[in-house]
Design a protein around this motif. Structure first.
Motif, PDB file in Angstrom:
ATOM      1  N   GLU A 183      -4.854   2.280  -2.953  1.00 21.57           N
ATOM      2  CA  GLU A 183      -4.635   1.264  -2.219  1.00 21.57           C
ATOM      3  C   GLU A 183      -4.425  -0.284  -2.535  1.00 21.57           C
ATOM      4  O   GLU A 183      -3.062  -0.145  -3.359  1.00 21.57           O
ATOM      5  N   GLU A 184      -3.569  -1.271  -1.806  1.00 20.97           N
ATOM      6  CA  GLU A 184      -3.268  -2.584  -1.788  1.00 20.97           C
ATOM      7  C   GLU A 184      -3.150  -2.897  -3.263  1.00 20.97           C
ATOM      8  O   GLU A 184      -4.319  -2.910  -3.304  1.00 20.97           O
ATOM      9  N   SER A 185      -1.818  -3.036  -3.783  1.00 23.17           N
ATOM     10  CA  SER A 185      -1.856  -3.680  -5.356  1.00 23.17           C
ATOM     11  C   SER A 185      -0.541  -4.869  -5.086  1.00 23.17           C
ATOM     12  O   SER A 185      -0.116  -4.621  -3.734  1.00 23.17           O
ATOM     13  N   LEU A 223      -3.440   7.430   3.351  1.00 22.49           N
ATOM     14  CA  LEU A 223      -3.368   6.364   2.865  1.00 22.49           C
ATOM     15  C   LEU A 223      -3.435   6.782   0.896  1.00 22.49           C
ATOM     16  O   LEU A 223      -4.570   8.282   0.779  1.00 22.49           O
ATOM     17  N   THR A 278       0.653  -1.242   0.232  1.00 23.55           N
ATOM     18  CA  THR A 278       0.337  -0.196  -0.190  1.00 23.55           C
ATOM     19  C   THR A 278       0.446   1.350  -0.354  1.00 23.55           C
ATOM     20  O   THR A 278       1.641   1.189   0.359  1.00 23.55           O
ATOM     21  N   TRP A 329       1.268   5.074   1.128  1.00 25.52           N
ATOM     22  CA  TRP A 329       1.177   6.265   2.159  1.00 25.52           C
ATOM     23  C   TRP A 329       1.902   7.166   1.975  1.00 25.52           C
ATOM     24  O   TRP A 329       2.961   7.845   1.538  1.00 25.52           O
TER      25      TRP A 329
END
Length: 109
Positions: A42-44, A39, A25, A27
């Motif tokens: 998003e998570e990838s 953030l 993620t 930040w």
């Protein structure tokens, strides 16, 4: 994953390589008031490859943001995980051998 001349590094005679895969993620840790980050993404998935790795120079350097990591504790944890992994691998090898033996003896349907 660490590859070498016998596979995983690009074929016979290839220099060893290091491949890292995982989730990430993003930040933004710079804020005007110096408080926590926000953030950014998003998570990838991600992956990295470094070619021509000197495997003798690889040192665990993973450190969480919250505290320093005790090198001895990390080594103990890694050793315990290796033992668990070896036990799992041995159990799977035995299971495969049992299935092969059952097939050879005609007990497998």
């Amino acid at each position: 994953r660490i590859g070498g001349a016998d596979g995983g590094g690009g074929g016979k005679g290839a220099a060893p390589s290091l491949r890292v895969v995982g989730k990430v993620t993003a930040w933004n840790s710079t804020s005007p008031n110096g408080e926590g980050g926000t953030l950014h993404a998003e998570e990838s998935s991600f992956s990295m490859v470094k070619l021509e790795v000197d495997r003798s120079a690889l040192v665990p350097t993973i450190k969480p943001f919250s505290r320093e990591v005790d090198e001895n504790e990390m080594r103990r944890e890694m050793e315990a995980q290796r033992k668990l992994d070896k036990a799992d691998a041995d159990e799977l090898r035995q299971l495969l051998e049992d299935v092969r033996a059952a097939k050879r003896e005609g007990r497998w349907e």
